[in-house]
Design a protein around this motif. Structure first.
Motif, PDB file in Angstrom:
ATOM      1  N   SER A  79       0.787  -1.240   0.000  1.00  0.00           N
ATOM      2  CA  SER A  79       0.000   0.000   0.000  1.00  0.00           C
ATOM      3  C   SER A  79       0.818   1.289   0.000  1.00  0.00           C
ATOM      4  CB  SER A  79      -0.949   0.005   1.202  1.00  0.00           C
ATOM      5  OG  SER A  79      -2.074  -0.793   0.945  1.00  0.00           O
ATOM      6  N   SER A 113      -5.925   3.053   4.688  1.00  0.00           N
ATOM      7  CA  SER A 113      -5.309   2.224   3.646  1.00  0.00           C
ATOM      8  C   SER A 113      -6.359   1.450   2.854  1.00  0.00           C
ATOM      9  CB  SER A 113      -4.287   1.254   4.256  1.00  0.00           C
ATOM     10  OG  SER A 113      -3.346   0.858   3.289  1.00  0.00           O
ATOM     11  N   SER A 190      -3.697   8.494  10.455  1.00  0.00           N
ATOM     12  CA  SER A 190      -3.703   7.047  10.240  1.00  0.00           C
ATOM     13  C   SER A 190      -4.462   6.353  11.365  1.00  0.00           C
ATOM     14  CB  SER A 190      -2.258   6.537  10.203  1.00  0.00           C
ATOM     15  OG  SER A 190      -2.199   5.137  10.314  1.00  0.00           O
ATOM     16  N   GLN A 200      -2.420  -1.316  11.696  1.00  0.00           N
ATOM     17  CA  GLN A 200      -1.369  -0.695  10.893  1.00  0.00           C
ATOM     18  C   GLN A 200      -0.484   0.266  11.688  1.00  0.00           C
ATOM     19  OE1 GLN A 200      -2.684   1.898   7.718  1.00  0.00           O
ATOM     20  NE2 GLN A 200      -4.376   2.728   8.898  1.00  0.00           N
ATOM     21  N   LYS A 215       2.546   6.142   6.120  1.00  0.00           N
ATOM     22  CA  LYS A 215       1.855   5.297   5.139  1.00  0.00           C
ATOM     23  C   LYS A 215       2.517   3.935   5.196  1.00  0.00           C
ATOM     24  CE  LYS A 215      -1.191   3.990   2.638  1.00  0.00           C
ATOM     25  NZ  LYS A 215      -1.121   2.864   3.581  1.00  0.00           N
TER      26      LYS A 215
END
Length: 399
Positions: A79, A113, A190, A200, A215
């Motif tokens: 991703s 994501s 995030s 994540q 990311k």
């Protein structure tokens, strides 16, 4: 209170604790300021056994790299390529000109994501041509579109750690302010649980206190350990990045660009910026032995990231301790009646800030009324699931 540790697990846990103490279970005090780390005499990255890594850490204040390990090596992006997809959408246009639908797609693609959002942009904007355009625009040297055998799988884009640094340097120093603020603003938000149910907040997000913007990328795992996805689109996405990669991962190595890119081994990547003023850019790409669980890979990339010299980074206080079991719930209070915040990836290492007595929990043959506070989750787990031989963890303060 009945003792929680029987002979069934004592030997295993004692060995696990010894290994843990040798590697990562030291208490790390949080820095009171975000002063830069000293320049190392040599690379200090500690790559766990069995892990293939590509690492780059760039100090924007000095304009130098503080860490480089296989920084030109190509990895399948998973991703992380969503950074290029988003930059391509916004090239020569302001975020204010986006339709409400496209803006929502970018938001969820970068924060959670989201794979369906990435697949929509990939299909609508030329697929591999997106990567070709961004290679030219940013002067990337190790980045290449997915191989011709898998043109629709954006997660097979080849990326390197040093090219990832270039992407973030463009975003921070060359992109229009509106684009920079919008995209980084999303990366700062995030979510712990991605839309496909993967936790994540590994790597950068687990190793350093905010401010950070990340990311992340993952590929080739069967379960991500987080609470279940909440949207129909997320539920439809499989564990291998939906359209980013075929279900179950590929079975061979395929060339992308000049080098062979491994499409088989489980991949876990952490990229982003860290510290006040986004001082450091960090890119950590990892491949793990076939069959590695998500919790093990999550732990290994965490150990690697924590070993890095990252100027401006502030590290959280606490003790890193392994866990066992699957579906372990993090709760709002030290009781089984309190709400569930999330679940842990099976066997993952967690940061324990303190411990307290709470409700007695029985998980035969173990019984325990001590609970560990996990500051990065904002909740508690019963000490039964900590890989230590005693009910109360030695050296961890009482809350």
């Amino acid at each position: 209170m009945t003792s929680a540790r029987g002979a069934v697990r004592a030997g295993v846990l004692t060995a696990a604790l010894a290994a843990l103490l040798c590697t990562t279970a030291t208490t790390v005090s949080a820095a009171s300021t975000e002063s830069p780390s000293p320049q190392p005499a040599a690379v200090q990255a500690d790559v766990p056994a069995g892990v293939t890594a590509g690492v780059a850490v760039f100090d924007r204040q000095t304009g130098t790299f503080t860490e480089q390990v296989n920084s030109a090596a190509q990895f399948r992006s998973a991703s992380v390529v969503k950074l290029l997809i988003a930059l391509d959408v916004l090239w020569n246009r302001s975020p204010d000109t986006l339709s409400a639908t496209d803006r929502a797609r970018i938001d969820t693609m970068l924060r959670g994501s989201d794979d369906p959002a990435a697949s929509t942009f990939w299909s609508n904007n030329g697929s591999g041509a997106i990567v070709d355009r961004m290679v030219t625009r940013l002067g990337l040297t190790d980045t290449a579109r997915p191989p011709s055998t898998h043109p629709g799988f954006w997660g097979y884009t080849a990326l390197s750690a040093r090219d990832t640094v270039k992407i973030y340097r463009h975003l921070l120093d060359a992109a229009p302010a509106a684009t920079r603020d919008y995209l980084l603003g999303n990366l700062r938000q995030s979510t712990r649980c991605a839309t496909d149910g993967y936790d994540q907040h590994f790597g950068i997000a687990g190793s350093f206190n905010r401010p950070w913007a990340v990311k992340q990328g993952w590929s080739g795992f069967s379960s991500g350990g987080c609470t279940a996805p909440t949207t129909a689109a997320a539920k439809a996405a499989d564990a291998d990045e939906a359209a980013g990669e075929p279900a179950g991962g590929a079975a061979a190595r395929t060339s992308a660009g000049a080098d062979a890119v491994d499409l088989s081994r489980p991949a876990l990547h952490s990229t982003g910026v860290v510290g006040s003023g986004d001082r450091s850019i960090v890119a950590v790409y990892t491949l793990h032995p076939s069959g590695t669980s998500y919790g093990k890979a999550y732990t290994d990339i965490g150990r690697l990231t924590r070993s890095l010299n990252v100027p401006g980074a502030s590290r959280p206080a606490g003790t890193w301790i392994g866990t066992w079991g699957s579906g372990v719930r993090v709760r709002t209070q030290a009781t089984t009646e309190s709400g569930t915040i999330t679940t842990l990836p099976a066997g993952v290492e967690v940061l324990v800030g303190c411990q307290k007595r709470g409700q007695q929990v029985s998980q035969p043959p173990y019984v325990n009324d001590w609970w560990a506070h996990l500051p990065q989750y904002g909740g508690y787990i019963t000490n039964i699931y900590l890989s230590v031989p005693d009910n109360q963890v030695p050296g961890v303060p009482v809350c």
